[in-house]
Scaffold this motif. Structure first.
Motif, PDB file in Angstrom:
ATOM      1  N   TYR A   1       0.819  -1.209   0.000  1.00  0.00           N
ATOM      2  CA  TYR A   1       0.000   0.000   0.000  1.00  0.00           C
ATOM      3  C   TYR A   1       0.853   1.260   0.000  1.00  0.00           C
ATOM      4  O   TYR A   1       0.462   2.291  -0.542  1.00  0.00           O
ATOM      5  CB  TYR A   1      -0.908   0.017   1.234  1.00  0.00           C
TER       6      TYR A   1
ATOM      7  N   ALA B   1      -8.497  -8.227   7.340  1.00  0.00           N
ATOM      8  CA  ALA B   1      -9.205  -7.838   6.123  1.00  0.00           C
ATOM      9  C   ALA B   1      -9.750  -6.418   6.241  1.00  0.00           C
ATOM     10  O   ALA B   1      -9.699  -5.630   5.290  1.00  0.00           O
ATOM     11  CB  ALA B   1     -10.335  -8.828   5.838  1.00  0.00           C
TER      12      ALA B   1
ATOM     13  N   GLN C   1      -6.884  -3.979   5.817  1.00  0.00           N
ATOM     14  CA  GLN C   1      -6.438  -3.895   4.428  1.00  0.00           C
ATOM     15  C   GLN C   1      -7.380  -3.042   3.596  1.00  0.00           C
ATOM     16  O   GLN C   1      -6.942  -2.196   2.805  1.00  0.00           O
ATOM     17  CB  GLN C   1      -6.316  -5.309   3.841  1.00  0.00           C
ATOM     18  N   ARG C   2      -8.689  -3.259   3.765  1.00  0.00           N
ATOM     19  CA  ARG C   2      -9.660  -2.434   3.036  1.00  0.00           C
ATOM     20  C   ARG C   2      -9.529  -0.973   3.451  1.00  0.00           C
ATOM     21  O   ARG C   2      -9.607  -0.066   2.616  1.00  0.00           O
ATOM     22  CB  ARG C   2     -11.089  -2.911   3.310  1.00  0.00           C
TER      23      ARG C   2
ATOM     24  N   ALA D   1      -8.726   2.202   1.060  1.00  0.00           N
ATOM     25  CA  ALA D   1      -9.686   3.301   0.994  1.00  0.00           C
ATOM     26  C   ALA D   1      -9.035   4.616   1.408  1.00  0.00           C
ATOM     27  O   ALA D   1      -9.300   5.677   0.819  1.00  0.00           O
ATOM     28  CB  ALA D   1     -10.889   3.010   1.886  1.00  0.00           C
TER      29      ALA D   1
ATOM     30  N   GLY E   1     -14.473   4.069  -0.006  1.00  0.00           N
ATOM     31  CA  GLY E   1     -14.887   2.878   0.727  1.00  0.00           C
ATOM     32  C   GLY E   1     -15.600   1.872  -0.158  1.00  0.00           C
ATOM     33  O   GLY E   1     -15.375   0.661  -0.048  1.00  0.00           O
TER      34      GLY E   1
ATOM     35  N   ALA F   1     -12.977   0.284  -2.563  1.00  0.00           N
ATOM     36  CA  ALA F   1     -12.065  -0.601  -1.836  1.00  0.00           C
ATOM     37  C   ALA F   1     -12.743  -1.897  -1.419  1.00  0.00           C
ATOM     38  O   ALA F   1     -12.079  -2.928  -1.266  1.00  0.00           O
ATOM     39  CB  ALA F   1     -11.508   0.113  -0.612  1.00  0.00           C
ATOM     40  N   SER F   2     -14.075  -1.856  -1.234  1.00  0.00           N
ATOM     41  CA  SER F   2     -14.826  -3.037  -0.796  1.00  0.00           C
ATOM     42  C   SER F   2     -15.552  -3.718  -1.955  1.00  0.00           C
ATOM     43  O   SER F   2     -16.322  -4.661  -1.733  1.00  0.00           O
ATOM     44  CB  SER F   2     -15.841  -2.648   0.286  1.00  0.00           C
ATOM     45  N   ASN F   3     -15.351  -3.202  -3.176  1.00  0.00           N
ATOM     46  CA  ASN F   3     -16.029  -3.738  -4.362  1.00  0.00           C
ATOM     47  C   ASN F   3     -17.541  -3.668  -4.202  1.00  0.00           C
ATOM     48  O   ASN F   3     -18.271  -4.616  -4.506  1.00  0.00           O
ATOM     49  CB  ASN F   3     -15.589  -5.180  -4.636  1.00  0.00           C
TER      50      ASN F   3
ATOM     51  N   PHE G   1      -5.088  -1.947  -6.267  1.00  0.00           N
ATOM     52  CA  PHE G   1      -5.290  -3.390  -6.170  1.00  0.00           C
ATOM     53  C   PHE G   1      -4.192  -4.145  -6.914  1.00  0.00           C
ATOM     54  O   PHE G   1      -3.730  -5.197  -6.458  1.00  0.00           O
ATOM     55  CB  PHE G   1      -6.661  -3.773  -6.731  1.00  0.00           C
TER      56      PHE G   1
END
Length: 367
Positions: A181, A225, A228-229, A233, A327, A330-332, A360
């Motif tokens: 990141y 997780a 990471q998200r 974000a 957000g 980043a969370s799809n 990503f």
């Protein structure tokens, strides 16, 4: 309060239309405002940019201590577009309105802040949070860094020394600094190099992530997780916003789902399990927690509204919008395109998606 020339002539009439219980009082300086607030509850305080006796930030800080329930609005000279408010005002004002000012703008801000105050003062939320035996402690190292940066006299060595005071946090920061990141391929081996390489604002957010996502709250959420998200974000929100607001956006995006760390909340990413589920959503719980911590109100508001950005009264794309977009990508998840269209920024969504894809790809290449 302050120079009444900066207030609309018809403001009193507009507020009078809100009901008989609303009255307008003008005072000339900070001391008079303190006297008025000390002697009777004040719902809303509007402070002009120039006071004869006190800096606006000092007055608003005193009002926050004396009457924390009072809505605090600071008026700012309409300078260059995209310029964020002074950092000392950000922590003590609920909302910032540009001059010249219209009565409609004032009323929109008041109604929105009432909604946010009701959200944070929700009896249901108080009941749920009140049952939590141990709320996460405020991120002390983060606030120490914030104070050091506000003083404008610390260098990279001073900042590194603050972080090194907590070896566990220091190790976690170095781990994150070397993740996909934030690194550009070259290893970062010491904190001073991390400060120089990443910049103070990014380092501060890494410390915040290290502190917040390591707290023990009894929640069963996948913290790795979630972190990471949040980091993706955060980086994305900083890129979406102009440089003057990037730091606020990065921190708000980093903390947007912090409510998931609290027990007894409903994950708003999941469908409601049963009718009559009275658990508060994790966004309002997170905003409530950040309000308890005393984080700047723009961050609290962005966290509260990031999954439903239409609830924000802002009529321009700023921190709440950027945190929503960052957000979701980043969370799809689905981005609220109607909201972006209403603000005239929908055409930028494709570029923001490319930014997210780039982040990503960096993560995937480092895996």
């Amino acid at each position: 309060m302050g120079d009444t020339a900066c207030l609309p002539d018809d403001l009193t009439d507009y507020i009078g239309d809100m009901g008989d219980e609303w009255n307008v009082e003008f005072v000339a300086d900070g001391n008079a405002a303190m006297f008025a607030v000390a002697n009777s509850p004040i719902d809303v305080l509007i402070v002009g940019p120039g006071l004869p006796d006190l800096p606006p930030a000092t007055l608003l800080g005193q009002i926050r201590t004396l009457r924390p329930e009072t809505i605090r609005i600071a008026l700012l000279e309409n300078t260059e577009a995209g310029v964020s408010p002074p950092i000392k005002l950000i922590g003590v004002a609920h909302r910032f309105l540009p001059l010249p000012l219209s009565s409609e703008t004032v009323l929109e801000a008041i109604h929105s802040l009432e909604e946010l105050r009701d959200l944070l003062d929700s009896p249901r939320l108080r009941r749920v949070i009140g049952r939590v035996e141990h709320l996460p402690s405020p991120p002390h190292l983060y606030f120490a860094l914030t104070r050091a940066l506000e003083e404008d006299d610390g260098d990279s060595s001073d900042i590194a020394r603050i972080v090194s005071g907590d070896p566990a946090i220091a190790a976690k920061v170095l781990q994150l600094c070397n993740s996909a990141y934030f690194s550009n391929g070259r290893a970062i081996t010491d904190l001073r190099a991390a400060v120089t390489r990443l910049g103070l604002a990014t380092l501060r957010d890494l410390v915040l992530a290290s502190e917040v996502f390591s707290v023990k709250t009894g929640s069963n959420v996948d913290r790795l997780a979630l972190q990471q998200r949040a980091l993706i974000a955060s980086r994305l929100a900083a890129r979406i916003l102009p440089k003057t607001s990037a730091e606020l956006g990065a921190t708000a995006a980093l903390l947007a789902d912090v409510g998931l760390l609290l027990p007894g909340v409903r994950d708003e990413r999941e469908p409601i399990a049963a009718e009559g589920d009275e658990r508060p959503g994790h966004t309002e719980a997170g905003a409530y927690l950040l309000g308890l911590w005393g984080l700047p109100m723009p961050i609290v508001e962005a966290v509260a509204f990031h999954r439903q950005p239409q609830r924000s009264s802002l009529r321009s794309f700023w921190v709440p919008g950027a945190v929503h977009v960052a957000g979701a990508l980043a969370s799809n998840e689905q981005v609220d395109e109607d909201y972006l269209k209403s603000l005239g920024v929908l055409h930028q969504l494709a570029g923001w998606r490319q930014m997210a894809d780039s982040l990503f790809d960096r993560v995937a290449s480092a895996a």
